[in-house]
Each structure stands twice: as C-alpha cells, then as structure tokens.
Design a protein around this motif. Structure first.
Motif, mmCIF file in Angstrom:
data_model
loop_
_atom_site.group_PDB
_atom_site.id
_atom_site.type_symbol
_atom_site.label_atom_id
_atom_site.label_comp_id
_atom_site.label_asym_id
_atom_site.label_seq_id
_atom_site.Cartn_x
_atom_site.Cartn_y
_atom_site.Cartn_z
ATOM 1 N N ALA A 58 41.494 61.537 4.897
ATOM 2 C CA ALA A 58 40.713 61.077 6.047
ATOM 3 C C ALA A 58 41.115 59.660 6.438
ATOM 4 N N LYS B 77 44.452 59.836 8.017
ATOM 5 C CA LYS B 77 44.485 60.823 9.109
ATOM 6 C C LYS B 77 45.625 61.821 8.917
ATOM 7 N N LYS C 199 44.384 67.047 11.244
ATOM 8 C CA LYS C 199 43.698 66.903 12.527
ATOM 9 C C LYS C 199 42.182 66.989 12.411
ATOM 10 N N ASN C 200 41.678 67.822 11.482
ATOM 11 C CA ASN C 200 40.219 67.930 11.344
ATOM 12 C C ASN C 200 39.818 68.004 9.878
ATOM 13 N N LYS C 201 38.544 67.777 9.655
ATOM 14 C CA LYS C 201 38.043 67.696 8.280
ATOM 15 C C LYS C 201 38.077 69.033 7.556
ATOM 16 N N TYR C 202 38.033 70.143 8.310
ATOM 17 C CA TYR C 202 38.042 71.449 7.663
ATOM 18 C C TYR C 202 39.413 71.746 7.058
ATOM 19 N N THR C 203 40.452 71.391 7.777
ATOM 20 C CA THR C 203 41.807 71.559 7.233
ATOM 21 C C THR C 203 41.977 70.714 5.975
ATOM 22 N N THR C 204 41.443 69.502 6.022
ATOM 23 C CA THR C 204 41.504 68.619 4.855
ATOM 24 C C THR C 204 40.818 69.261 3.654
ATOM 25 N N ARG D 124 29.694 78.093 7.725
ATOM 26 C CA ARG D 124 29.667 77.459 9.046
ATOM 27 C C ARG D 124 29.315 78.468 10.132
#
Length: 393
Positions: A303, A306, A309-314, A355
C-alpha cells in the motif's frame, strides 16, 4: 527423543517439574524461578537431543541465532544504526541469516540427491526456533524490543515444552511471564490449568488419536478406492487434530506448571463458520505468526509503495504469498505446496463471497445458515487435509 511421544519422556520431565511446583508454592521471586527454568531447559534439551552430535547442532544454531539478534540490536542502538538505509540493509541481512539454516535443511534432500552437499543441521524443532529468532529480529527493528539478554533469549528460544512443535510464543510476552513473581494463589491456578491440559493431552493423543490410527488409518492406508479415500479424508482429519492438539495441550500444560502461560494453539476449529474463522482457531500461534510477520507487512508495504491498483489485489497476492510460504514450510513436496495454494484460494474466494454478501445477501442469517456454514467449511478443510496427507499424489 521426541517430546511427548512416550512415557519415558514424561518420567524424565519429572526432574524439572517437581522442584518447579515446590518453588511455585513457596512463592519465590521471579528471578529464582527463571533460573530454575533455565536449568530445566538445559537439562531437557540434553534429554531430547541425544547423542552429542544432535546437541552440538542445537548449540551451534542457538549461538548463531543469538549473535544475529545481538549484533542487529547493537547496530540499531548505535549512531550508525540511525541511518535508515544502512539499518534496512542490515535488517534484511539479519533476516536472511536467521532463515538460512532452515532453508538449507528444507533444500537438503535436493542438493543431497545431486551429491553436492549435505546440511549439518536438521534437528527436531529447527522451524520453531527459527520462527522465534525471526520474530525477535522483526520486533527489534520495530523498536518493540530494547534489550535481549543471553540467558533470557536462551530460555525463550529453547524453552523445552514448546521446542519441537510449538506453540510459538512471542519474546516480550514470554519475558513478562519469566520475570513475574507469582503468588501462591496465582501459581496454584497455573498448576491446576497445567494439569487439566496434560490430562487433555493424554486423552487426545494417547487414547482418541491412537484408536483412530489403529482402527481407521491403518486399515484405510492400503485401500485406494474412491470410497476408501473419502473415508480416509474424514479419519485423517480427525486423527491430525487429536494428535496435534494433544501435543499442544501437553506443551501448554507443562509451560503453565513452569509459570509460563504459553498461548493456546487450538480453539474448536471444526465449528468454524468460514475459512478465515478456521485459521483463527487452527494452529493459532503459527497462523498468527505468518499473518503478523508476513501478510500484514506485505500488505502495508504494498500500500505504501502503491504496488497494486486496489487493496483487494494486494490482499489476494498477500494470501498467495502467506499460504505459499506456509505450504513450503511444511515441506517442498508437491502436496504441501498444493495444500498452501489451496488455502490461499479458499481465503480469496471467501473474501470475494463476503463482499458480495454485503450487497446481494448471498448468505443468510440464523442457526440453519450457521449450521450449513460449519458443514461446508469443515468439508473444505477436510479436503485440504486430504491434500496435505499426500494420498492424492
């Protein structure tokens, strides 16, 4: 000698435990009690690691681990250590140095098969000793640990009740118990809790797990029809739980008698309502160690930089990393790696379903839905254990 595998070990264990009970009821200071714990650890390490060659391996590894921790701590406290880039490089070197012996042991079957080299290490419990060392290095880096004394570190890393297979304690929590002076009442409560765990360990490991193995696993191990494999999945899952939970109950019970409140490792895992809940109940000390020191750090670092692109992929990549490493830690054979990736996919799938459920109400509420969730989760877990057993491969 493998801890808690036979009654001979329990007879040897009376040597440190009987005086520990006496000291506990006398209400001696924490320092005197910790000195006895050091003696107990050294004595039982000598009992467990026989012959001398094995004891030598443990000694060399411990000295290696302490030197890593000592020099990293001193560097962090020095003027030079204030240079963040230098500290970061040394921190990574310390981690690699701490992990190196375990990595060599895990790779040893392959390099040995090629006739290149054979690791001189490989003692019982090297994984858990490594975890304790790595955790200490990380917490020194975070500034949570300000000092590590040789004797305290020895007591922590080689603490004999949890030496072979955990649970994995944390240095600061362990040290708090080590230095605490217990009243007679407090020690009496510890003793009662410890005895309760030990009796539970005998029930789980030497009665239930024994009967499951004798009348279930042995019979099914030579029958590879699909019906036998299905039965094996259930039988092996319960055998694995009672055998491992029994061992953990022994480890926690003996720890309590010595005045150390080692964390629990199991909390009714087969009533979990989802896979995330399962990993909060199964081998709790290991899963929390991997979560805190691998998953969370990867997610926070990603995070910050970066990386995705998004927190779910992370989170998904973090789960693949976490369970991939956990699978390889169990062993480098294919079924262990597949087991780790299987659980990573389960975690990713559950996160996606959770989700979706917030917006579309895919999953209902109430006792019927909860019961269904428990049954479904258990079967996903059981199939994972079937993979883990190697029978499918």
């Amino acid at each position: 000698m493998t801890p808690y595998e036979n009654f001979t070990f329990f007879i040897w264990m009376l040597v440190p435990l009987a005086p520990a009970v006496l000291l506990g009821f006398l209400g001696v200071s924490g320092r005197i009690r910790s000195l006895w714990l050091i003696f107990s650890t050294l004595f039982m390490v000598g009992v467990i690691y026989r012959p001398i060659a094995a004891l030598f391996q443990v000694t060399v590894f411990f000295l290696w681990a302490y030197l890593i921790v000592y020099f990293f701590l001193r560097l962090k406290q020095s003027e030079r250590g204030k240079q963040q880039e230098t500290l970061k490089r040394v921190y990574h070197f310390a981690l690699l140095a701490a992990i190196l012996p375990l990595a060599l042991v895990k790779l040893n079957p392959y390099v040995n098969a090629l006739g290149i080299w054979q690791s001189p290490l490989g003692f019982l419990g090297i994984s858990y000793v490594t975890f304790r060392t790595v955790g200490t290095v990380i917490e020194i880096r975070d500034g949570l640990i300000k000092d590590v004394k040789f004797i305290d570190f020895l007591s922590y890393v080689l603490f004999f009740p949890t030496l072979a297979s955990g649970p994995i304690d944390r240095y600061r929590r362990f040290l708090g118990d080590l230095e605490k002076k217990l009243t007679r009442k407090e020690y009496g409560e510890n003793l009662a809790e410890g005895i309760d765990h030990i009796f539970r360990g005998f029930l789980y490991k030497f009665v239930i797990a024994y009967l499951i193995n004798k009348y279930g696993l042995i019979r099914l191990s030579t029958d590879f029809t699909w019906t036998a494999t299905l039965q094996y999945m259930y039988v092996y899952s319960f055998y694995l739980f009672f055998d491992f939970a029994g061992y953990s109950a022994f480890a926690v019970g003996v720890s309590y008698i010595l005045g150390i409140q080692t964390p629990e490792n199991f909390n009714k895992p087969f009533i979990s309502k989802n896979i995330k809940d399962f990993w909060n109940r199964w081998h709790i000390s290991l899963s929390s160690w991997f979560r805190d020191y691998i998953y969370m750090r990867f997610v926070l670092d990603s995070a910050k930089k970066k990386r995705f692109k998004n927190k779910y992929t992370t989170a998904y990549v973090g789960n693949l990393l976490l369970f991939g490493i956990m699978g390889i830690w169990h062993g480098t054979e294919l079924h262990y790696i597949v087991y780790g990736l299987y659980h990573a996919l389960l975690m990713i799938g559950y996160d996606w379903l959770e989700r979706k459920n917030k917006t579309r109400n895919v999953w209902g509420k109430g006792w019927a839905w909860d019961s269904l969730a428990i049954v479904v989760t258990a079967h996903f877990v059981f199939f994972g254990f079937l993979i883990f057993s190697g029978r499918l491969f």
